[in-house]
Structures are given as structure tokens and as C-alpha cells.
Design a protein around this motif. Structure first.
Motif, mmCIF file in Angstrom:
data_model
loop_
_atom_site.group_PDB
_atom_site.id
_atom_site.type_symbol
_atom_site.label_atom_id
_atom_site.label_comp_id
_atom_site.label_asym_id
_atom_site.label_seq_id
_atom_site.Cartn_x
_atom_site.Cartn_y
_atom_site.Cartn_z
ATOM 1 N N GLY A 10 0.810 -1.216 0.000
ATOM 2 C CA GLY A 10 0.000 0.000 0.000
ATOM 3 C C GLY A 10 0.839 1.259 0.000
ATOM 4 N N GLY A 11 2.102 1.115 0.400
ATOM 5 C CA GLY A 11 3.002 2.257 0.382
ATOM 6 C C GLY A 11 3.345 2.735 -1.015
ATOM 7 N N LEU A 12 3.016 1.931 -2.053
ATOM 8 C CA LEU A 12 3.277 2.377 -3.424
ATOM 9 C C LEU A 12 2.568 3.686 -3.727
ATOM 10 C CD1 LEU A 12 3.142 -0.810 -5.665
ATOM 11 C CD2 LEU A 12 5.018 0.811 -5.456
ATOM 12 N N ALA A 13 1.303 3.756 -3.361
ATOM 13 C CA ALA A 13 0.553 4.988 -3.609
ATOM 14 C C ALA A 13 1.127 6.137 -2.804
ATOM 15 C CB ALA A 13 -0.926 4.778 -3.277
ATOM 16 N N SER A 14 1.494 5.862 -1.547
ATOM 17 C CA SER A 14 2.051 6.922 -0.717
ATOM 18 C C SER A 14 3.393 7.394 -1.263
ATOM 19 C CB SER A 14 2.201 6.450 0.730
ATOM 20 O OG SER A 14 3.156 5.413 0.842
ATOM 21 N N ALA A 15 4.126 6.495 -1.923
ATOM 22 C CA ALA A 15 5.401 6.867 -2.520
ATOM 23 C C ALA A 15 5.227 7.881 -3.630
ATOM 24 C CB ALA A 15 6.093 5.626 -3.071
ATOM 25 N N ILE A 16 4.080 7.827 -4.291
ATOM 26 C CA ILE A 16 3.795 8.768 -5.373
ATOM 27 C C ILE A 16 3.126 10.015 -4.822
ATOM 28 C CG2 ILE A 16 2.514 9.105 -7.518
ATOM 29 C CD1 ILE A 16 2.782 6.045 -7.945
ATOM 30 N N ILE A 17 2.107 9.827 -3.990
ATOM 31 C CA ILE A 17 1.325 10.957 -3.483
ATOM 32 C C ILE A 17 2.182 11.908 -2.658
ATOM 33 C CG2 ILE A 17 -0.586 11.627 -1.971
ATOM 34 C CD1 ILE A 17 -1.929 8.947 -2.704
ATOM 35 N N GLY A 18 2.957 11.365 -1.679
ATOM 36 C CA GLY A 18 3.688 12.213 -0.755
ATOM 37 C C GLY A 18 4.724 13.117 -1.400
ATOM 38 N N GLY A 37 11.393 7.666 -5.995
ATOM 39 C CA GLY A 37 11.972 6.417 -6.474
ATOM 40 C C GLY A 37 12.326 5.478 -5.337
ATOM 41 N N HIS A 38 12.845 6.040 -4.258
ATOM 42 C CA HIS A 38 13.215 5.237 -3.091
ATOM 43 C C HIS A 38 11.994 4.575 -2.452
ATOM 44 C CE1 HIS A 38 14.762 4.111 0.823
ATOM 45 N NE2 HIS A 38 13.932 4.958 1.401
ATOM 46 N N VAL A 39 10.944 5.361 -2.222
ATOM 47 C CA VAL A 39 9.769 4.821 -1.542
ATOM 48 C C VAL A 39 9.034 3.827 -2.442
ATOM 49 C CG1 VAL A 39 7.652 5.381 -0.279
ATOM 50 C CG2 VAL A 39 9.587 6.939 -0.176
ATOM 51 N N GLU A 89 26.552 12.090 -8.747
ATOM 52 C CA GLU A 89 25.671 12.536 -9.825
ATOM 53 C C GLU A 89 24.241 12.132 -9.474
ATOM 54 O OE1 GLU A 89 26.621 14.443 -12.344
ATOM 55 O OE2 GLU A 89 28.661 14.389 -11.523
ATOM 56 N N LEU A 90 23.272 12.758 -10.128
ATOM 57 C CA LEU A 90 21.875 12.480 -9.811
ATOM 58 C C LEU A 90 21.554 10.999 -10.024
ATOM 59 C CD1 LEU A 90 19.445 14.036 -8.765
ATOM 60 C CD2 LEU A 90 18.729 14.410 -11.137
ATOM 61 N N GLY A 91 22.158 10.385 -11.038
ATOM 62 C CA GLY A 91 21.942 8.971 -11.286
ATOM 63 C C GLY A 91 22.421 8.093 -10.136
ATOM 64 N N HIS A 92 23.525 8.474 -9.498
ATOM 65 C CA HIS A 92 24.006 7.722 -8.341
ATOM 66 C C HIS A 92 22.994 7.766 -7.197
ATOM 67 C CE1 HIS A 92 27.971 8.455 -10.363
ATOM 68 N NE2 HIS A 92 28.158 7.193 -9.983
ATOM 69 N N PHE A 93 22.425 8.945 -6.988
ATOM 70 C CA PHE A 93 21.422 9.070 -5.923
ATOM 71 C C PHE A 93 20.208 8.188 -6.218
ATOM 72 C CE2 PHE A 93 23.581 13.221 -5.156
ATOM 73 C CZ PHE A 93 23.881 13.040 -3.813
ATOM 74 N N TYR A 94 19.740 8.200 -7.452
ATOM 75 C CA TYR A 94 18.577 7.384 -7.803
ATOM 76 C C TYR A 94 18.855 5.898 -7.582
ATOM 77 C CZ TYR A 94 15.511 10.911 -9.938
ATOM 78 O OH TYR A 94 14.645 11.960 -10.142
#
Length: 407
Positions: A145-153, A261-263, A305-310
Motif C-alpha cells: 500500500g506504500g506504493l501509492a504513498s510513494a507517489i502521493i507524498g 523512487g526510493h519509496v 551525480e543524480l543517477g548515483h542518488f537514484y
């Protein structure tokens, strides 16, 4: 438990998934903005992540009495209390921003930890009415259920702050108002929860093992250690991520997207984590989670770089998912129903105690160990190593122990 009983479990899982989606959105929101707001309000930048630490500290100190409340009055009462605490805390934080008061902001953050604590019990509630076969799947579906929260938040943060020319802490004011609304909406889902209240203890009812006896049980001890390490290391790195991303020259919106992306990686695997546990065994999945957490640290140390963070944060989320859901499944099957209130409360006290120390350490490592954001970010990720060794060693020890012989 008969297979037919899982119809009730499926309904409860659906309710908890919806609650996780809405109510859970506030936590990634706070992890994006609380450290940035703290950095602007605190007199010492080493305290920048203290608001996040207060959320986790609130969760840690709330877990024992909230677990007792649920043991006495049922899951619904505890979950409504958690949402109410989150709503009041977010309102206080919003007020603190209007007067730029760091200490009131910390007080509101602490109250938001009441919600974080209650959300931690969603996974146990999913197991309450599930059969042994359905239990790991029920736990993982609720976590999904955290998938939606990962996008919404995080996307709410990007929407509410991305177009604002305001550079003061007031740019975060709409984020906290949104958190108030999410708590108010989310608590109504618990009306549909169908988990029986625990049966009141009679004089001749079994009291179960003491807390010390429970912690001396090998499977319980290893489950707690792996849950602590998985959650604490995830929090250690995620807490510093917005500071590192912005400190390395990227925008707040970039930090929000990295956290998204993390969540997503934290919760997306939950659709199949339970199936993997059933097929390959909980110990193997927990071990895989620890290895992936180590991989996240290696990627983070390889560049900024931003890619490393992702990539690092996606691996961090995936490792947390396998490690934490695996530890939860192991713990849920290692104690008796009448030991539930004590053991689950103690587990979350210990887990969020570790997470509190990690979030406190995160700000100090990030801002005060080296002269640049790059050096601070490296210190955060190097700090993961000894704890991964501890958890991995404990898991290997458990797997090498002789299996108990059936009577």
C-alpha cells in the motif's frame, strides 16, 4: 485457522492498504521537507535533521503504550489514535513555521511520531486474522500500500513547493496543511476494519514468556536485530538524502523525485515478497535484503551525480523491503497470540530506538563530518558497514543452528 477465515483477512488487508496509501503519504513528505526546514530554522546545522529524529523518537516512545492500547481495546482504537496524533502534530508544525520557532516545530514532529508508530502496527494487524499460509502474503500486501504513498507524498511536496518563489521556511507551510488533511481523511478507513478485540485475560489464562525470555529465543532475537538494522540503515541514508541532493547542486524537486523512487522501491516488491518468502524461506530473503543494502552503500560511495542518488536510493528501498518484511514475518510466527501485545510493542520500541539513533547520527554525519556535502554523504554510507556485519552474522548464526526436531 481454516482457509475460509482468510476472507476476513483479505478484507482487512484491503482496508489497511487504503489507509497505508493515504495516511502513509505524510511520512515521505516529512522526510523530504523536515530536514530542509530544520536546516533553515536551527541555530546549528548539525541539528538540521533533528525534526526527523523527533518523529522517529515519538514513534519509539509511543510503541509500547500504543501496543497495550490495541491489546486492550483493539486495533481500530490504536489506529485512530495514531491518525489523530499525526493530524495534531502536523498542525503544530505548520504553526511553528509561521513564527519560525524550531523548538515548537520539534514538538509537533514528536506528535507526528504517534502516527508513524501506529502505521508500524499495520503489518501485524494484517497477520491477526490470516492463516499461516496467507500471513506472509498479507503482511507484504499491506506494505505494498506504500506504493501509492510513494507517489502521493513526494509529488505533493514537488507540487506545493516547486513553483513557489519563497525561499523562507514558509514554502513548506502548505505541505504540513496537506498532512493535516491526509490524517483527517485516512482515519475514516478504520471504520471498515474487522479485527476482533483480544479476548480478556482470565485468572487461569497462560501469561506467556517474560520479555527477557522472549528476547532469548533465537528466532525472536535475530528477527529483532535484522528489523532494527534494516530500518535504521534505511533511515540513516534517507534522512540525509535531501540534504545531500540539494547540497550537491540539485533542486528540491530533484530530491523529491529521488525520494519517490526510493519509496516506490520500498513498497513495490511487496507484491511478491511474501511469495518469495513462502518459496525460498524467510532467512534467505532477509539475507538478500542485507546484501542489497550493502550494494546501496557501494553505489552511493561511487559518485554524487543524480543517477548515483537514484540507483543508491532504489537499492536502499529494495533492501529494506526484503529485510524488514522478512524480519516481521519471522517475528510474527515466533510468539504466541497472548504474547502479541508485549512482544510487538517491545519490537517496535527497539526498532524505532535504533531508527532514532540513526536519524540523529545522520544529520551530524552529513553536516559535521567533513567540509563538503560530498564528504558528509560518504560518511553516512560508510557508517552502514558495521551494522550490516552484525545483522548478517546473526542471521548466519541462526541458519547454522540445528533445527528443532518435531515431537
Amino acid at each position: 485457522m481454516q482457509a475460509s477465515d482468510d476472507s476476513r483477512a483479505v478484507r482487512n488487508v484491503a482496508v489497511l492498504v487504503m489507509a497505508q496509501a493515504f495516511l502513509g503519504s505524510q511520512l515521505p513528505m516529512m522526510f523530504v521537507v523536515a530536514g530542509l526546514a530544520g536546516q533553515q530554522m536551527a541555530t546549528n546545522v548539525c541539528l538540521a535533521t533533528l525534526p526527523i529524529s523527533m518523529i522517529v523518537f515519538g514513534s519509539m516512545t509511543t510503541a509500547p503504550w500504543l501496543s497495550g492500547l490495541m491489546q486492550r481495546f483493539g486495533r481500530r482504537a490504536g489506529f485512530v489514535a495514531g491518525a489523530a496524533g499525526g493530524m495534531v502534530g502536523a498542525g503544530i508544525c505548520a504553526y511553528a513555521l509561521t513564527i519560525s520557532n524550531f523548538w515548537i516545530f520539534l514538538a509537533g514532529s514528536y506528535l507526528m511520531g504517534i502516527y508513524m508508530s501506529s502505521q508500524g502496527f499495520f503489518r501485524f494487524a494484517a497477520a491477526d486474522t490470516a492463516s499461516d499460509a496467507f500471513r506472509p502474503k498479507a503482511i507484504s500486501y499491506v506494505m505494498a500500500g506504500g506504493l501509492a504513498s510513494a507517489i502521493i507524498g513526494p509529488q505533493l511536496v514537488a507540487f506545493l513547493t516547486g513553483t513557489s518563489p519563497d525561499a523562507t521556511v514558509m514554502r513548506f507551510f502548505p505541505v504540513y496543511l496537506a498532512a493535516v488533511a491526509l490524517n483527517l481523511i485516512g482515519m475514516f478507513f478504520f471504520v471498515f476494519l474487522d479485527i476482533p478485540k483480544p479476548i480478556k485475560r482470565t485468572a487461569d489464562a497462560p501469561r506467556g514468556r517474560s520479555l527477557s525470555e522472549l528476547l532469548k529465543t533465537p528466532r525472536i532475537a535475530v528477527a529483532v536485530i535484522c528489523a532494527m538494522v534494516s530500518y535504521a540503515l534505511m533511515n540513516l541514508v534517507m534522512t540525509s538524502t535531501p540534504l545531500a541532493v540539494v547540497g550537491c547542486g540539485f533542486a528540491v524537486a530533484d530530491a523529491s523525485n529521488v525520494v519517490t523512487g526510493h519509496v516506490l522501491a520500498m513498497f513495490a516488491p511487496s507484491f511478491f515478497t511474501g511469495h518469495l518468502i513462502v518459496r525460498f524461506g524467510v532467512e534467505r530473503i532477509m539475507g538478500l535484503g542485507l546484501l542489497i543494502l550493502g550494494g546501496a552503500g557501494a553505489v552511493a560511495l561511487s559518485g554524487v551525480e543524480l543517477g548515483h542518488f537514484y540507483i543508491a536510493l532504489i537499492l536502499l528501498g529494495l533492501g529494506w523491503n526484503f529485510g524488514f518484511i522478512g524480519a516481521t514475518t519471522m517475528l510474527a510466527g515466533a510468539h504466541e497470540p497472548h504474547e502479541r501485545g508485549r512482544m510487538q510493542g517491545l519490537n517496535d520500541l527497539l526498532v524505532f530506538g535504533g531508527v532514532t539513533l540513526a536519524s540523529l547520527s545522520s544529520g551530524g554525519l552529513m553536516n559535521c563530518s567533513g567540509g563538503t556535502p560530498q564528504e558528509g554523504w560518504a560518511a553516512v554510507n560508510i557508517a552502514m558497514i558495521p551494522f550490516l556485519v552484525l545483522a548478517g552474522g546473526a542471521l548466519i548464526w541462526l541458519m547454522m543452528r540445528p533445527k528443532p526436531q518435531p515431537v
